[in-house]
Design an enzyme around this catalytic site. Structure first.
Site, PDB file in Angstrom:
ATOM      1  N   CYS A   2     -29.127 -14.909 121.839  1.00 34.12           N
ATOM      2  CA  CYS A   2     -30.272 -15.068 120.944  1.00 34.12           C
ATOM      3  C   CYS A   2     -30.024 -16.229 119.976  1.00 34.12           C
ATOM      4  CB  CYS A   2     -30.607 -13.817 120.151  1.00 34.12           C
ATOM      5  SG  CYS A   2     -30.998 -12.378 121.156  1.00 34.12           S
ATOM      6  N   ARG A  27     -29.045 -20.025 124.293  1.00 29.27           N
ATOM      7  CA  ARG A  27     -28.585 -18.743 123.766  1.00 29.27           C
ATOM      8  C   ARG A  27     -29.458 -17.577 124.206  1.00 29.27           C
ATOM      9  NH1 ARG A  27     -24.967 -19.287 119.328  1.00 29.27           N
ATOM     10  NH2 ARG A  27     -25.458 -17.144 118.778  1.00 29.27           N
ATOM     11  N   TRP A  86     -32.478 -13.123 123.979  1.00 29.50           N
ATOM     12  CA  TRP A  86     -31.796 -12.610 125.168  1.00 29.50           C
ATOM     13  C   TRP A  86     -31.804 -11.097 125.028  1.00 29.50           C
ATOM     14  CZ3 TRP A  86     -27.241  -9.853 126.270  1.00 29.50           C
ATOM     15  CH2 TRP A  86     -26.809  -9.904 127.606  1.00 29.50           C
ATOM     16  N   ASN A 111     -30.290 -11.574 115.210  1.00 25.48           N
ATOM     17  CA  ASN A 111     -29.328 -11.590 116.307  1.00 25.48           C
ATOM     18  C   ASN A 111     -28.340 -10.451 116.088  1.00 25.48           C
ATOM     19  OD1 ASN A 111     -30.510 -13.933 117.198  1.00 25.48           O
ATOM     20  ND2 ASN A 111     -28.793 -15.263 116.659  1.00 25.48           N
ATOM     21  N   GLY A 112     -27.842  -9.884 117.200  1.00 25.72           N
ATOM     22  CA  GLY A 112     -26.874  -8.806 117.080  1.00 25.72           C
ATOM     23  C   GLY A 112     -27.475  -7.479 117.500  1.00 25.72           C
ATOM     24  N   GLU A 498     -12.341 -18.398 138.976  1.00 27.88           N
ATOM     25  CA  GLU A 498     -13.297 -19.166 138.199  1.00 27.88           C
ATOM     26  C   GLU A 498     -14.342 -19.816 139.103  1.00 27.88           C
ATOM     27  OE1 GLU A 498     -15.203 -21.146 135.015  1.00 27.88           O
ATOM     28  OE2 GLU A 498     -14.041 -19.296 135.220  1.00 27.88           O
ATOM     29  N   LYS A 502     -18.398 -19.147 138.886  1.00 22.72           N
ATOM     30  CA  LYS A 502     -19.404 -20.204 138.741  1.00 22.72           C
ATOM     31  C   LYS A 502     -20.488 -20.074 139.809  1.00 22.72           C
ATOM     32  CE  LYS A 502     -18.018 -22.106 135.141  1.00 22.72           C
ATOM     33  NZ  LYS A 502     -17.721 -20.740 134.716  1.00 22.72           N
ATOM     34  N   GLU A 505     -22.720 -17.149 138.955  1.00 19.16           N
ATOM     35  CA  GLU A 505     -23.523 -17.349 137.750  1.00 19.16           C
ATOM     36  C   GLU A 505     -24.788 -18.161 138.006  1.00 19.16           C
ATOM     37  OE1 GLU A 505     -20.749 -17.437 133.811  1.00 19.16           O
ATOM     38  OE2 GLU A 505     -20.475 -19.088 135.207  1.00 19.16           O
ATOM     39  N   HIS A 521      -4.967  -7.514 153.643  1.00 19.82           N
ATOM     40  CA  HIS A 521      -5.027  -6.190 153.041  1.00 19.82           C
ATOM     41  C   HIS A 521      -6.459  -5.726 152.781  1.00 19.82           C
ATOM     42  CE1 HIS A 521      -0.689  -5.960 152.559  1.00 19.82           C
ATOM     43  NE2 HIS A 521      -0.713  -7.198 152.093  1.00 19.82           N
ATOM     44  N   LYS A 621     -25.409 -17.817 126.727  1.00 17.85           N
ATOM     45  CA  LYS A 621     -24.187 -18.585 126.526  1.00 17.85           C
ATOM     46  C   LYS A 621     -23.151 -17.828 125.710  1.00 17.85           C
ATOM     47  CE  LYS A 621     -21.650 -22.301 126.726  1.00 17.85           C
ATOM     48  NZ  LYS A 621     -21.037 -22.669 128.007  1.00 17.85           N
TER      49      LYS A 621
END
Length: 626
Positions: A2, A27, A86, A111-112, A498, A502, A505, A521, A621
């Site tokens: 947000c 955000r 968000w 926000n929060g 990583e 990516k 995402e 395995h 983000k």
């Protein structure tokens, strides 16, 4: 997570707020909104002011269209607040978008998460307040409204209201009864004040306000600020007036613009050679790492360290996993790495003389911050020096830590982290060298070799970026793919993790990473001609073992994509696609360099898939809430 922007000025704020939202859209982009006190609320007017609000579902462009169409352009005001969301509480919907208004007199952006919102809501319903959304933020608006009725002052109302909130918040509040005042408050979520001349602003981060100011006040936890055109007054958690320093930002508005690039992610991938250079600058000499780059007391802290605990989330966690190999392999120091959201809840046993390293791009990651605060409670009994490696000065993590190392990556707007990850690895390489030399675990020859490798790194990254056209061609083969496997050994396993992250995402392809030796395995059962397998093949002591693993894939008809060192000489035939990504890399520079082609691959696959590269669905983000 947000974004907030607001201000009070002597000019129409709507264009400024709109531009701020666009710069904060990374955000959150589920919905957005803006509220202004109309011009009739100015002191020279005899009319009662009113709150004008516009909200829109989706990206900022939808809000902008509504503003342009509003009553022949009469959506104007000299004090206002805006928000891009968000979703946490309540699905993406216009009625859940901020700002939230109570009784047409109080408007709030937030926000929060207010963790006790349900009990507050029940109490407010009994008092006759009506709820129109599923968010936790409405209780904030109602609570402030109730206190404003009793105190007759917006500042006092906010001060009293925040005492009732449990959880995290950054708030911007305006009232028709206080038409010259914007009140801001923060606890756990970042909020800055932009200082102007005859005008002042608030925002979630400085990037939103760079077009109007480069001077900022960074609010601390518990602060409440009364902001007027001619004054800023900050109160601490005890309600006492405090002086928070005004700091000059080195960022400019152009530093967060796309330029010639199609997406921020692409821009940030190609900024990595400079980001590495900037992160190294002033931290190394020709043949040595400067220990005091981690703080004036760093050498004293490092001398007593017997083991290292790294705490991080997401991409930063993967950087920590690479560092674990370095700490134990290069300087023989035990190192543990843990996801912050697990660490903080499992009652970990923390041994004396443990160096606690927290990693975060934003410095506001909620779980990482909470874990650090939990550890600080143990510091009275044990020697637990804390170090934050972060990209944002004045963030919560930097203020909570004994030592801070800033990665000079510059603003990172794309949700999928690229240059922040790379510079974290550079910072961790400097850290293991600094600790190793302080404790005599590393010879001057070893240190010099690492420094020389790091000095070559910007050039190695630049050379690796020259493979983009070939990687873009390979990405075409993912057009119909829904799953992928990534393989690596040693430090390349975290890099494989990583790379898989990516791809997930930004292309929405299911991707998993495994140590190459684990194929037999279980994961080998997945291999067929429909699932591409991406492997990383540096020229190291594990190369021959990796080649054997690749043959296992080949024998099952798997499609193989190998990023190799030029000297690795992976046999390229059949369904093997081999990219000679780099050469002449060592144990420090190899994982950093091999990460680059995986970033490019995920970017170009996302282009093929037609996804939103910079703002992938369901993600934001900065994860500043649990």
């Amino acid at each position: 997570m947000c974004g907030i922007v607001g201000g009070v000025a002597e000019r129409n704020l709507v264009p400024i707020l709109l531009e701020g939202l666009k710069r904060l859209e990374y955000r959150g982009y589920d919905s957005s909104g803006m509220a202004v006190l109309n011009d009739s609320g100015l002191p020279e007017s005899s009319q009662q002011s009113e709150i004008l609000r516009i909200r829109g579902l989706g990206k900022i462009a939808a809000l902008e269209e509504k503003i342009d169409a509003f009553d022949q352009g009469e959506f104007k005001g000299q004090i206002g607040i805006a928000h891009t969301r968000w979703a946490t509480h309540g699905a993406p919907a216009e009625n859940n978008a901020h700002p939230h208004i109570c009784n047409q007199s109080i408007a709030v952006v937030h926000n929060g998460i207010i963790e006790n919102y349900q009990s507050l809501k029940a109490r407010q319903i009994d008092l006759g307040y009506r709820f129109t959304s599923q968010t936790d933020t409405e209780v904030v608006a109602h609570c402030i409204h109730r206190h404003r009725e009793h105190t007759g002052c917006l500042l006092k109302a906010v001060m009293q209201a925040v005492e009732q909130f449990e959880g995290a918040y950054a708030l911007g509040v305006v009232s028709i009864h206080d038409p010259e005042t914007l009140v801001a408050a923060r606890k756990g979520s970042p909020l800055v004040i932009g200082v102007g001349i005859g005008e002042h602003f608030i925002a979630s981060d400085v990037s939103a306000l760079l077009p109007v100011t480069q001077r900022f006040i960074f609010l601390e936890d518990g602060d409440v600020a009364e902001i007027r055109r001619d004054a800023i007054t900050v109160y601490d958690k005890q309600g006492k007036v405090v002086e928070r320093p005004v700091k000059q930002s080195s960022l400019t508005a152009s530093s967060v613009e796309l330029g010639e690039h199609r997406h921020y992610m692409h821009k940030e991938i190609f900024e990595q050679p400079q980001a590495v250079t900037d992160t190294l600058e002033g931290r190394i000499t020709q043949d040595a790492v400067l220990v005091n780059a981690f703080g004036n007391e760093a050498e004293r802290w490092f001398e007593s360290v017997e083991q290292v605990q790294i705490i991080a989330c997401g991409t930063s966690y993967h950087a920590g996993l690479v560092a674990r190999y370095w700490f134990e392999d290069i300087i023989g120091l035990p190192c543990q790495v843990e996801v912050a959201s697990e660490y903080r809840y499992r009652n970990p046993v923390v041994r004396n003389n443990t160096l606690i390293v927290t990693l975060s791009q934003s410095g506001e990651t909620a779980d990482t911050l909470a874990a650090l605060q939990q550890i600080k409670q143990l510091k009275q009994e044990k020697n637990l020096p804390t170090l934050t490696i972060c990209n944002v000065p004045e963030s919560s993590l930097t203020r909570e830590s004994d030592m801070t190392f800033l990665t000079h990556a510059g603003p990172e707007i794309g949700v999928a982290s690229t240059k922040a990850f790379t510079t974290q690895l550079v910072a961790l390489a400097l850290l293991i060298t600094a600790v190793g030399k302080t404790q005599g675990r590393m010879s001057s020859e070893q240190e010099q070799k690492i420094v020389q490798g790091l000095q070559k790194l910007p050039g190695l990254v630049k050379n690796t970026l020259e493979n983009e056209d070939l990687i873009a061609k390979i990405a075409n083969g993912f057009a119909d793919k829904t799953s992928a496997l990534f393989l690596g050994r040693g430090t390349m396993y975290p890099i494989a993790l990583e790379g898989a992250l990516k791809l997930k995402e930004i292309s929405y392809i299911h991707a998993e990473a495994y140590p190459a030796g684990e194929l037999k395995h279980g994961p080998l059962a997945l291999v067929d001609e429909h699932i591409p397998v991406i492997a990383i093949a540096p020229n190291d002591e594990l190369l021959e073992k990796l080649k054997s693993n690749l043959q296992e894939v080949k024998a099952r008809g798997g499609q193989m994509i190998v990023f190799e060192d030029e000297k690795s000489c992976v046999d390229a035939h059949g369904d093997f696609e081999v990219v000679k990504a780099t050469t002449n890399v060592g144990r420090i520079t190899a994982p950093i360099t091999f990460n680059i082609p995986l970033q490019l691959l995920s970017y170009h696959v996302a282009l093929i898939k037609g996804t939103d590269v910079d703002q992938p669905r369901n993600l934001a983000k900065s994860v500043t809430v649990e």
